[in-house]
Design an enzyme around this catalytic site. Structure first.
Site, PDB file in Angstrom:
ATOM      1  N   HIS A   1      -8.565   5.418   5.184  1.00 23.37           N
ATOM      2  CA  HIS A   1      -8.431   4.030   4.900  1.00 23.37           C
ATOM      3  C   HIS A   1      -9.093   3.894   3.496  1.00 23.37           C
ATOM      4  O   HIS A   1      -8.583   3.265   2.534  1.00 23.37           O
ATOM      5  CB  HIS A   1      -8.989   3.126   6.047  1.00 23.37           C
ATOM      6  CG  HIS A   1      -9.096   1.588   5.667  1.00 23.37           C
ATOM      7  ND1 HIS A   1      -8.092   0.845   6.364  1.00 23.37           N
ATOM      8  CD2 HIS A   1      -9.791   0.948   4.931  1.00 23.37           C
ATOM      9  CE1 HIS A   1      -8.476  -0.257   5.896  1.00 23.37           C
ATOM     10  NE2 HIS A   1      -9.552  -0.368   5.110  1.00 23.37           N
ATOM     11  N   GLU A   2     -10.182   4.251   3.394  1.00 23.58           N
ATOM     12  CA  GLU A   2     -11.036   3.777   2.073  1.00 23.58           C
ATOM     13  C   GLU A   2     -10.456   4.694   0.753  1.00 23.58           C
ATOM     14  O   GLU A   2     -10.566   4.135  -0.237  1.00 23.58           O
ATOM     15  CB  GLU A   2     -12.570   4.290   2.511  1.00 23.58           C
ATOM     16  CG  GLU A   2     -13.253   3.539   3.602  1.00 23.58           C
ATOM     17  CD  GLU A   2     -13.154   1.967   3.276  1.00 23.58           C
ATOM     18  OE1 GLU A   2     -13.012   1.417   2.112  1.00 23.58           O
ATOM     19  OE2 GLU A   2     -13.240   1.349   4.247  1.00 23.58           O
TER      20      GLU A   2
ATOM     21  N   HIS B   1      -7.946   2.539  -0.364  1.00 20.92           N
ATOM     22  CA  HIS B   1      -8.349   1.524  -1.516  1.00 20.92           C
ATOM     23  C   HIS B   1      -8.556   2.278  -2.743  1.00 20.92           C
ATOM     24  O   HIS B   1      -8.425   1.660  -3.792  1.00 20.92           O
ATOM     25  CB  HIS B   1      -9.809   1.208  -1.051  1.00 20.92           C
ATOM     26  CG  HIS B   1      -9.762  -0.209   0.150  1.00 20.92           C
ATOM     27  ND1 HIS B   1      -8.668  -1.155  -0.281  1.00 20.92           N
ATOM     28  CD2 HIS B   1     -10.162  -0.312   1.233  1.00 20.92           C
ATOM     29  CE1 HIS B   1      -9.100  -1.945   0.992  1.00 20.92           C
ATOM     30  NE2 HIS B   1      -9.777  -1.205   1.871  1.00 20.92           N
TER      31      HIS B   1
ATOM     32  N   HIS C   1      -5.930   2.649  -5.244  1.00 18.25           N
ATOM     33  CA  HIS C   1      -5.469   1.536  -5.681  1.00 18.25           C
ATOM     34  C   HIS C   1      -6.169   1.120  -7.172  1.00 18.25           C
ATOM     35  O   HIS C   1      -5.697   0.674  -8.002  1.00 18.25           O
ATOM     36  CB  HIS C   1      -5.856   0.309  -4.714  1.00 18.25           C
ATOM     37  CG  HIS C   1      -5.187  -0.939  -4.975  1.00 18.25           C
ATOM     38  ND1 HIS C   1      -5.085  -1.987  -4.066  1.00 18.25           N
ATOM     39  CD2 HIS C   1      -4.073  -1.400  -5.739  1.00 18.25           C
ATOM     40  CE1 HIS C   1      -4.334  -3.098  -4.322  1.00 18.25           C
ATOM     41  NE2 HIS C   1      -3.684  -2.738  -5.509  1.00 18.25           N
TER      42      HIS C   1
END
Length: 671
Positions: free
Chosen positions: A461-462, A465, A468
């Site tokens: 998940h991190e 990010h 991105h």
């Protein structure tokens, strides 16, 4: 004495020279940097040439390098490696920074020039990205109170300063409670615990300077303890300590702080002409209105609650079979749910965990990024702020893309949770600037470090990010990377979690810590088969938190947030054996700052999109479909906040999604 925070960094890739920076450098560096930024702003505001995009908007976009350097280093170490000196500095800096940035939006001469550029927007020859930056800049000034006059203007500045102070104290109180509490375990208390939990408890004892194993309030330790400990009395003690964080009375109690924060947010919104804070906050998000948020949450609440209640009956019967006749309690749920998972899915966390080595899961996240986007990761030997940190250079086709830093282990100096931040964001204006991105997690240490399935998902998940940030390809820093609507920012991160479940990824990287053998196919099948196991519980604890957050901000601020929390949980029929994922006194998402205030729902809003987005890969040629990966980068990961998020998603998928894919992905039936 030269202050390294104010120098031009000649380190590899301009990484902060952490080894040269001491806590004594921060305060004088901040004062110098704020003065430099104030001079920069004053020059823009007092410019006598006619206002235009270049001398107003681009001038505001020009970074104040000293300030960026000071803040990037300070907030990194304040969150991930705090100490009493840094906590004192944070209390000092928060109101000072709030006052500084409030003064910018309150600068009438500056706002007049921004307004003048906005008024002539239709006659300016702007690119689509420039037009977006102009709109966001103007909107930011208006929402910041730039158009307010007199007493209202003064009151807005006071509110911003006080909210900054309250947010800092909330975080520090929570960290203090988490750091202060631990439960010492005797050797007999370890009975029934898997080796990885025992190892983590011993490591935590060493970190606390205690002779013997302990349970701390780190999720990576307390959660498996609640899963595996047969000692109901110890589970109750640990659980009650966990949910009491921020509500223990005394100086670290967060309840009065939460009440004051909510009241000030309401006043702030009303000063700007909004009926309530939720109306103000959601105006700039994809959801737009509190009603739209509530509709989504309640669409999911019904099926989730029904599933959780059915599960509770099964767990209660298991407890009865153990000779316990009381009610199923929150400290019982994880223990009996884990036993049930072993029975129904033949999946034991203790059997699974040796296949989830931290280093291997890191490599898996890198390998997926390589196959999808052509990124390569090479270790960097550079000084960082803590010995646990690691760094990699990220390249594509031999060209430098970014620096990625990982800080994975729990420690007393680190606030709880997991997060991603950019120590330097990607930009092309006024010159090319490559990102330095950091992921911070709180995994239990071990030799080797082993992850739970939830830990592994958090890592992916991190890293979503981080992608991105790293793949951002825009001109202006203010719209770079994750600078997007709050209910859109979780799309890349939650979408990337899906690649952890791709069988070929697990077959390659889920290798046993002792034997080196790949995860057996039957265990892999069990893992994937149990992917939606206990989803009623997980969904209920999350949606309850999101509904309480929304209720706090939609309408008048409650005089007593704890009373309002209890009312909301009663209204929705919260199952008694499940608690909110984040009760009010420890709800840092909402009270440590404005980030997720009236916005905790955004994880689920993004999940509606991520479930639909991954389905587009499955409908094509599978998880690594090249065309879909290009579309994901082109339409979403590279674009930052340069376009409206709904337009970006339509460009990627051709339409906006409904809630059906989310319910299907969670294994919940539509009500």
């Amino acid at each position: 004495m030269t202050n390294p925070l104010l120098q031009t960094w000649t380190t590899p890739f301009g990484i902060a020279p952490f080894a040269e920076i001491s806590d004594d450098h921060f305060a004088p560096a901040l004062d110098t940097a704020l003065a430099a930024h104030t001079a920069q702003i004053d020059a823009i505001a007092s410019d006598v040439t006619p206002p235009g995009f270049a001398n107003v908007i681009e001038a505001l976009e020009t970074p104040c390098q000293p300030l960026e350097q000071v803040l990037s280093v300070f907030f990194t170490v304040a969150g991930a490696d705090s100490n009493p000196a840094r906590e004192a500095l944070q209390r000092e800096f928060s109101p000072k920074l709030a006052a500084h940035f409030s003064a910018i939006t309150a600068n009438k001469a500056l706002y007049a020039r921004v307004q003048a550029v906005w008024d002539q927007r239709d006659t300016l020859d702007l690119t689509e990205e420039q037009a977006r930056v102009l709109m966001l800049t103007h909107r930011g000034f208006v929402r910041g109170g730039a158009a307010l006059e007199g007493e209202a203007d003064q009151r807005m500045q006071e509110i911003k300063g006080r909210l900054a102070t309250l947010g800092t104290s909330f975080t520090q109180n929570l960290l203090a409670d988490e750091r202060a509490w631990f439960l010492k375990l005797s050797e007999d208390d370890l009975e029934g615990l898997p080796d990885f939990v025992v190892s983590a408890a011993r490591a935590a004892g060493e970190e606390k300077g205690v002779d013997g194993p302990v349970v701390t309030l780190s999720r990576s330790l307390i959660t498996p303890f609640l899963q595996f400990s047969p000692r109901r009395d110890l589970r109750k003690i640990a659980f009650n300590a966990f949910v009491a964080r921020g509500a223990n009375g005394g100086e670290t109690d967060n309840r009065a702080s939460a009440a004051e924060t909510l009241k000030l947010r309401e006043e702030r919104a009303q000063l700007l002409g909004y009926a309530c804070f939720a109306d103000y906050k959601l105006e700039t998000e994809m959801a737009k209105t509190p009603d739209a948020v509530r509709q989504l949450l309640m669409d999911v609440w019904g099926p989730a609650k029904a599933q959780a209640e059915a599960d509770a009956e099964i767990l209660t019967q298991m407890m009865r079979d153990d000779g316990i006749n009381g009610e199923l309690e929150p400290w019982d749920w994880r223990y009996y749910s884990e036993k049930r998972r072993v029975i129904e899915h033949d999946l034991d966390e203790a059997e699974l965990k040796p296949y989830l080595q931290l280093d291997q899961i890191i490599e898996a996240s890198f390998a997926c990024a390589n196959r999808l986007f052509g990124l390569t990761f090479a270790p960097l030997d550079v000084p960082l702020y803590h010995a646990d940190c690691r760094a990699w250079e990220v390249t594509r086709d031999g060209k430098h893309v970014a620096v990625f830093i990982g800080d994975y282990f729990a420690r007393g100096s680190k606030r709880s949770g997991a997060w991603c931040s950019a120590m330097r964001s990607q930009a092309k204006f006024p010159s090319v600037q490559t990102p330095v991105v950091i992921n911070v997690c709180n995994f239990a240490k071990g030799e080797p470090a082993l992850l739970s399935w939830d830990d592994a998902r958090t890592l992916f998940h991190e890293f979503g990010h981080a992608l991105h940030q790293m793949l951002s390809d825009v001109s202006y820093e203010s719209i770079s990377g994750t600078s997007v609507a709050r209910d859109f920012v979780e799309l890349p991160s939650q979408l990337y979690e899906h690649w952890l479940e791709v069988p070929e990824v697990l077959q390659e990287f889920a290798l046993h810590a002792e034997t080196g053998e790949a995860m057996p196919e039957d265990l892999l099948a069990k893992v994937l088969g149990a992917a939606t196991y206990d989803m009623g519980f997980q969904t209920v604890e999350y949606v309850a938190s999101a509904l309480v957050d929304l209720a706090f901000h939609d309408g008048g601020a409650p005089a007593d947030p704890m009373v309002r929390q209890a009312e909301v949980l009663s209204e929705i029929g919260m199952p008694t054996a499940i608690t909110m994922r984040h009760a009010t006194p420890q709800f840092a998402h909402v009270f440590a700052g404005d980030g997720y205030s009236s916005g905790y729902y955004s994880y689920m809003w993004s999940e509606v999109m991520d479930a639909d987005a991954f389905a587009s890969f499955e409908e094509a040629n599978g998880a690594f479909d090249a065309e879909r990966a290009r579309a994901l980068e082109t339409c979403i990961l590279s674009t930052g906040g340069s376009q409206d998020p709904a337009d970006l998603y339509r460009a990627f998928r051709g339409r906006l999604p409904g809630v059906e894919a989310l319910l299907k992905g969670r294994g919940l039936q539509a009500g």
